[in-house]
Scaffold this motif. Structure first.
Motif, PDB file in Angstrom:
ATOM      1  N   VAL A   1      27.960  38.365  43.823  1.00 48.52           N
ATOM      2  CA  VAL A   1      29.243  37.664  43.754  1.00 48.52           C
ATOM      3  C   VAL A   1      29.135  36.446  42.841  1.00 48.52           C
ATOM      4  O   VAL A   1      29.982  36.224  41.975  1.00 48.52           O
ATOM      5  N   ARG A   2      28.061  35.657  43.021  1.00 50.13           N
ATOM      6  CA  ARG A   2      27.870  34.465  42.183  1.00 50.13           C
ATOM      7  C   ARG A   2      27.736  34.838  40.712  1.00 50.13           C
ATOM      8  O   ARG A   2      28.269  34.154  39.830  1.00 50.13           O
TER       9      ARG A   2
ATOM     10  N   PHE B   1      30.106  33.558  37.823  1.00 51.43           N
ATOM     11  CA  PHE B   1      29.508  32.831  36.702  1.00 51.43           C
ATOM     12  C   PHE B   1      29.926  33.448  35.361  1.00 51.43           C
ATOM     13  O   PHE B   1      30.246  32.726  34.407  1.00 51.43           O
ATOM     14  N   LYS B   2      29.927  34.783  35.286  1.00 52.57           N
ATOM     15  CA  LYS B   2      30.336  35.454  34.046  1.00 52.57           C
ATOM     16  C   LYS B   2      31.778  35.134  33.701  1.00 52.57           C
ATOM     17  O   LYS B   2      32.126  34.913  32.533  1.00 52.57           O
TER      18      LYS B   2
ATOM     19  N   LEU C   1      33.468  32.445  34.673  1.00 55.69           N
ATOM     20  CA  LEU C   1      33.560  31.033  34.308  1.00 55.69           C
ATOM     21  C   LEU C   1      33.031  30.769  32.901  1.00 55.69           C
ATOM     22  O   LEU C   1      33.541  29.902  32.188  1.00 55.69           O
ATOM     23  N   SER C   2      32.014  31.512  32.510  1.00 55.75           N
ATOM     24  CA  SER C   2      31.421  31.304  31.183  1.00 55.75           C
ATOM     25  C   SER C   2      32.407  31.627  30.059  1.00 55.75           C
ATOM     26  O   SER C   2      32.254  31.151  28.936  1.00 55.75           O
ATOM     27  N   LYS C   3      33.426  32.433  30.381  1.00 55.17           N
ATOM     28  CA  LYS C   3      34.422  32.802  29.386  1.00 55.17           C
ATOM     29  C   LYS C   3      35.639  31.878  29.426  1.00 55.17           C
ATOM     30  O   LYS C   3      36.543  32.004  28.589  1.00 55.17           O
ATOM     31  N   SER C   4      35.655  30.973  30.417  1.00 62.16           N
ATOM     32  CA  SER C   4      36.811  30.082  30.555  1.00 62.16           C
ATOM     33  C   SER C   4      36.638  28.824  29.701  1.00 62.16           C
ATOM     34  O   SER C   4      35.564  28.547  29.174  1.00 62.16           O
ATOM     35  N   ASN C   5      37.717  28.043  29.607  1.00 63.15           N
ATOM     36  CA  ASN C   5      37.693  26.803  28.834  1.00 63.15           C
ATOM     37  C   ASN C   5      37.444  25.575  29.708  1.00 63.15           C
ATOM     38  O   ASN C   5      37.638  24.443  29.255  1.00 63.15           O
ATOM     39  N   MET C   6      37.043  25.788  30.943  1.00 57.14           N
ATOM     40  CA  MET C   6      36.769  24.668  31.848  1.00 57.14           C
ATOM     41  C   MET C   6      35.581  23.870  31.342  1.00 57.14           C
ATOM     42  O   MET C   6      34.688  24.406  30.689  1.00 57.14           O
TER      43      MET C   6
ATOM     44  N   ASN D   1      31.328  20.305  34.213  1.00 60.05           N
ATOM     45  CA  ASN D   1      31.363  19.802  35.588  1.00 60.05           C
ATOM     46  C   ASN D   1      32.288  20.627  36.471  1.00 60.05           C
ATOM     47  O   ASN D   1      31.991  20.876  37.650  1.00 60.05           O
ATOM     48  N   ALA D   2      33.397  21.059  35.908  1.00 63.70           N
ATOM     49  CA  ALA D   2      34.344  21.877  36.669  1.00 63.70           C
ATOM     50  C   ALA D   2      33.738  23.247  36.981  1.00 63.70           C
ATOM     51  O   ALA D   2      33.941  23.803  38.065  1.00 63.70           O
ATOM     52  N   LYS D   3      32.990  23.787  36.027  1.00 57.36           N
ATOM     53  CA  LYS D   3      32.338  25.073  36.251  1.00 57.36           C
ATOM     54  C   LYS D   3      31.284  24.977  37.351  1.00 57.36           C
ATOM     55  O   LYS D   3      31.174  25.850  38.203  1.00 57.36           O
TER      56      LYS D   3
END
Length: 306
Positions: free
Chosen positions: A87-88, A92-93, A95-100, A103-105
């Motif tokens: 799940v993590r 993580f995958k 989130l790695s593609k997001s623009n956050m 620290n937010a990630k």
């Protein structure tokens, strides 16, 4: 309980595949490569879930850590991974593609419980373990171990609706009792366990520090994939020594690795420790998005380097 009808279907499927699957999962000699290529290794035909309990610290025996592990069994390969870590990894995958921002990630991933950070793979007659040690993913490859099981005659126990037989062994400093199901004729089990004429449904060491028990089983058609990560490759012997050094002094290990930011927290009070207090206390180290507690009573699953 596993439904009787499902058991009959599963037995038919496994028996149909047994001529190929058993010879390969037992440790086929036609694949002697010691490299595990990234990507799909095999297709799984059987999926098994195991409840896993273990004692992190022998000086705190009331605190037992638990996890749920997923074992995928194919014709020539297996994988054994924490469901929590799966799940993590997926989060993580994403989130790695997001623009956050970073620290937010970190805040987002920290909401998900950390599971057993050790993955196990087999292919042919080789085994590869990948373990998160500090900020590194360390891997080693060894031949699939021989457990030298002794089957206990006339021992019968029902587990998850299957009639099981008992077997015992001594392996790398621990004595184990296992229960296997001849009605599921695949040579596999949780962690590194295998070598019995049937799926291992339950196994525990005699001290009660490590225990696994089948929680679910079903047919499947899923890829068995070797995770694409950056690995620090080593030998089994060096891995055991490295992990011991990390557990005994995680701050010193991470500092020596370089490039990591962390804080040291007292596990009982939540207070940040001073450098002078670090070596005297049980600590938790937060490294980027993960946490690990040092153990004064560290009790590794493999005590002996053969």
């Amino acid at each position: 309980m596993i439904m009787t009808a499902f058991k009959k279907i599963l037995r038919i499927v496994v028996l149909q595949l047994s001529a190929i699957a058993l010879s390969n999962v037992l440790g086929a000699q036609n694949n002697n490569s010691k490299e595990f290529a990234t990507g799909q290794m095999d297709n799984a035909f059987l999926e098994c879930s195991y409840k896993y309990w273990y004692l992190k610290d022998t000086l705190d025996k009331d605190k037992v850590t638990d996890d749920e592990m997923l074992l995928l069994i194919g014709r020539n390969a297996t994988s054994y991974i924490s469901k929590l870590e799966m799940v993590r990894d997926s989060v993580f995958k994403a989130l790695s593609k997001s623009n956050m921002d970073v620290n937010a990630k970190v805040a987002a991933i920290s909401k998900y419980k950390t599971g057993t950070q050790s993955y196990m793979y087999t292919q042919g007659d080789n085994l590869c373990e990948v373990t998160k040690v500090g900020v590194d993913n360390i891997s080693y490859i060894e031949k699939i171990p021989d457990f030298n099981w002794i089957v206990v005659q006339d021992s019968v126990k029902n587990i998850a609706g299957y009639e099981c037989n008992m077997a015992t062994c001594s392996f790398r400093g621990r004595d184990y009792i296992a229960w296997f199901a001849p009605d599921v004729p695949v040579n596999a089990g949780p962690w590194k366990f295998r070598g019995l004429p049937g799926l291992i449904l339950k196994v525990a060491d005699r001290q009660g520090h490590y225990s696994w028990e089948l929680d679910g089983i079903q047919e499947c058609r899923k890829p068995i994939e070797f995770t694409n990560k950056k690995y620090v490759k080593t030998s089994f012997e060096k891995f055991i020594k490295t992990y011991k050094r990390y557990i005994e002094d995680p701050v010193g290990y991470i500092t020596a690795s370089g490039g990591a930011t962390f804080k040291v927290i007292d596990a009982s009070t939540g207070r940040e420790l001073t450098p002078a207090e670090i070596r005297k206390s049980k600590i938790t180290v937060n490294v980027n998005d993960a946490s690990v507690s040092s153990s004064r009573g560290y009790d590794p699953i493999e005590k002996i380097i053969e």
